[in-house]
Structure formats: structure tokens, C-alpha cells
Design an enzyme around this catalytic site. Sequence first.
Site, mmCIF file in Angstrom:
data_model
loop_
_atom_site.group_PDB
_atom_site.id
_atom_site.type_symbol
_atom_site.label_atom_id
_atom_site.label_comp_id
_atom_site.label_asym_id
_atom_site.label_seq_id
_atom_site.Cartn_x
_atom_site.Cartn_y
_atom_site.Cartn_z
ATOM 1 N N PRO A 1 0.830 -1.039 0.078
ATOM 2 C CA PRO A 1 -0.105 -0.037 -0.050
ATOM 3 C C PRO A 1 0.812 1.207 -0.212
ATOM 4 O O PRO A 1 1.901 1.254 0.676
ATOM 5 C CB PRO A 1 -0.716 -0.181 1.303
ATOM 6 C CG PRO A 1 -0.867 -1.590 1.621
ATOM 7 C CD PRO A 1 0.666 -2.169 1.035
ATOM 8 N N GLU A 2 0.326 2.286 -0.775
ATOM 9 C CA GLU A 2 1.030 3.704 -1.100
ATOM 10 C C GLU A 2 0.675 4.592 0.098
ATOM 11 O O GLU A 2 -0.287 4.289 0.689
ATOM 12 C CB GLU A 2 1.263 3.987 -2.474
ATOM 13 C CG GLU A 2 1.787 2.735 -3.185
ATOM 14 C CD GLU A 2 2.322 3.191 -4.369
ATOM 15 O OE1 GLU A 2 2.704 4.426 -4.592
ATOM 16 O OE2 GLU A 2 2.583 2.300 -5.259
ATOM 17 N N LYS B 1 3.976 5.552 5.100
ATOM 18 C CA LYS B 1 3.350 4.373 5.111
ATOM 19 C C LYS B 1 3.044 3.733 6.454
ATOM 20 O O LYS B 1 2.815 2.575 6.607
ATOM 21 C CB LYS B 1 4.011 3.338 4.183
ATOM 22 C CG LYS B 1 4.126 3.837 2.760
ATOM 23 C CD LYS B 1 5.156 2.708 1.851
ATOM 24 C CE LYS B 1 5.392 3.224 0.611
ATOM 25 N NZ LYS B 1 6.055 2.226 -0.240
ATOM 26 N N ARG C 1 10.823 -5.954 -7.493
ATOM 27 C CA ARG C 1 9.483 -4.977 -7.943
ATOM 28 C C ARG C 1 9.553 -5.090 -9.190
ATOM 29 O O ARG C 1 10.399 -5.018 -10.053
ATOM 30 C CB ARG C 1 9.496 -3.869 -7.493
ATOM 31 C CG ARG C 1 9.728 -3.451 -5.888
ATOM 32 C CD ARG C 1 9.856 -1.997 -5.366
ATOM 33 N NE ARG C 1 10.005 -1.979 -3.825
ATOM 34 C CZ ARG C 1 9.139 -1.501 -3.030
ATOM 35 N NH1 ARG C 1 8.052 -1.408 -3.775
ATOM 36 N NH2 ARG C 1 9.309 -1.239 -1.787
#
Length: 267
Positions: free
Chosen positions: A2-3, A51, A250
Site C-alpha cells: 500500500p502506498e 506508510k 519489484r
Amino acid sequence: MPEGDTVWRTARLLDSALAGRVLTRCDLRVPRCATADLAGRTVLDVTPHGKHLLTRVEGGLTLHSHLRMEGAWRVYATGERPRGGPSHQIRAILGNTERTAVGYRLPVLELLRTVDEAEVVGHLGPDLLGPDWDPREAVRRLRVAPERPLGEALLDQRNLAGIGNVYKAELAFLAGVTPWLPFGELPPGVPERLVATAHRLLEANKDRPDRRTTTAAGRERLHVYGRAHRPCPRCGTPVRGTGPRDVSDRVDYWCPGCQKGPTPFHD
């Protein structure tokens, strides 16, 4: 992962359910917090920082959590059966007479003194959605290592807090460069515009679950992220993506037509 905008919405959800109310139930299912019981204390607020989530309760205590890749908080009416996953994945339950917040798969959950919050968030750069957002300081931190690839620099929360892989890819596209271009090679004025765009996009998306970085009305909400082999919405060139070498990697996305700079490929 989650950003910053997602974490901001989670904090607002938790704050709405818990702040100003006395906890009637507290169950922290991690070894270091197993004996802690916050029942009987009033939740003061739930605040996001990049975050990170900081749930402050009376008595000078803060419950610090981080969602990382798979963590999530869900809120239910008290007495309602939780539906966020199997019970063995629950790491925290905070409830009052009306609402109950349940934390699933939380990789970070710790109780600390509120005065010691800097120990867990003090290393972070300016928070893109924080009240003390400072774009000049963010640019200064990014420039400390001019040889560092742009994407890597943007993901480093010590430079500015709140950017994840989606915004990294989209910001590089909007800047017209690949994520592997050394930060110091950005043209004059681009670092400042890049940081301003990051702030604008997170602000625009913090109140809506369907994140959008494109301005044109239509189905395409993102320029390149998750769009490998599909046409770029700007120039039509097929978007490229890198496959992860292992689960810790990523995936990167970019448009060869719109973005200039080095890539992992030599074609």
C-alpha cells in the site's frame, strides 16, 4: 505494498471508528505485545506517517503498525463476524461498544511510548500527505546521491515518505525518463516538478479508492503501471515491463516511446 494514499485512507477509517471512544476490547496477537491490554483507555487519534500508522491512546502510548505487502485493517460493527481472512491471520483487535478494528497479517505491530514515536518514523523524509510537507527538503534529500537511479531514490522513504511502486512508475513516465536514469541527470527544473507532481497525485487520490494518474477521462487510470504489452495511452507504443527475478523484486514499467534513459535491456 500500500502506498501513502491508501495508508491515509486506512488511518481515516480507523480514526473515524476509534478516536474519542473507550476501548472495550484489546487483543494484540504478537509475542512482544501479548500481555498488553489497552482496554479502558480512550483512543486519541489514528495518524498516518508515510506508510506507517500510529494509533495513539491515553496514557502516552502509541500502537505502531505497518502494512507492507499483505497487511490490512478492517472495521466492523461490534459483534459482526470479521471477514478479512482466516482467524489465524488476525494480529490485532481494537474494539469499542460500536465499532471493532481488526488488523490482518500485520508484519509490524508494536506498542511504544508516544514520546518515542521518532524511533520508528523519525528517519522518514517529508510526508507527502503530512501537515508539514516540505518539497524543498524532499528535493534536497533526493539530490544527496545524484548517481542513484530515479526509481530507487523515489522509493527510499528517507527521501520522501509515501511513494510506492505504482507512483514510482507513473512519476517517471510523467517526467519523461526511465526509472533507471541517475537522479543527477534529470534536466534542470525536473526534480522540483517531479516532487510537486508526487504531492499533487497523492493529494488527488487520497479520498478515492480507484487511483488515477491520467487526466483524460476514460477507462485508463494509469499510464504505464501494470500495462505491459498494452499501448501507451499517450503515444501508442507497447509498454514494457520487467519480470521479478524473485518474490522480493519489484516490477518496473515504462514506455520506450515517451521515456528516455537507460533500461535493463540492450535492444
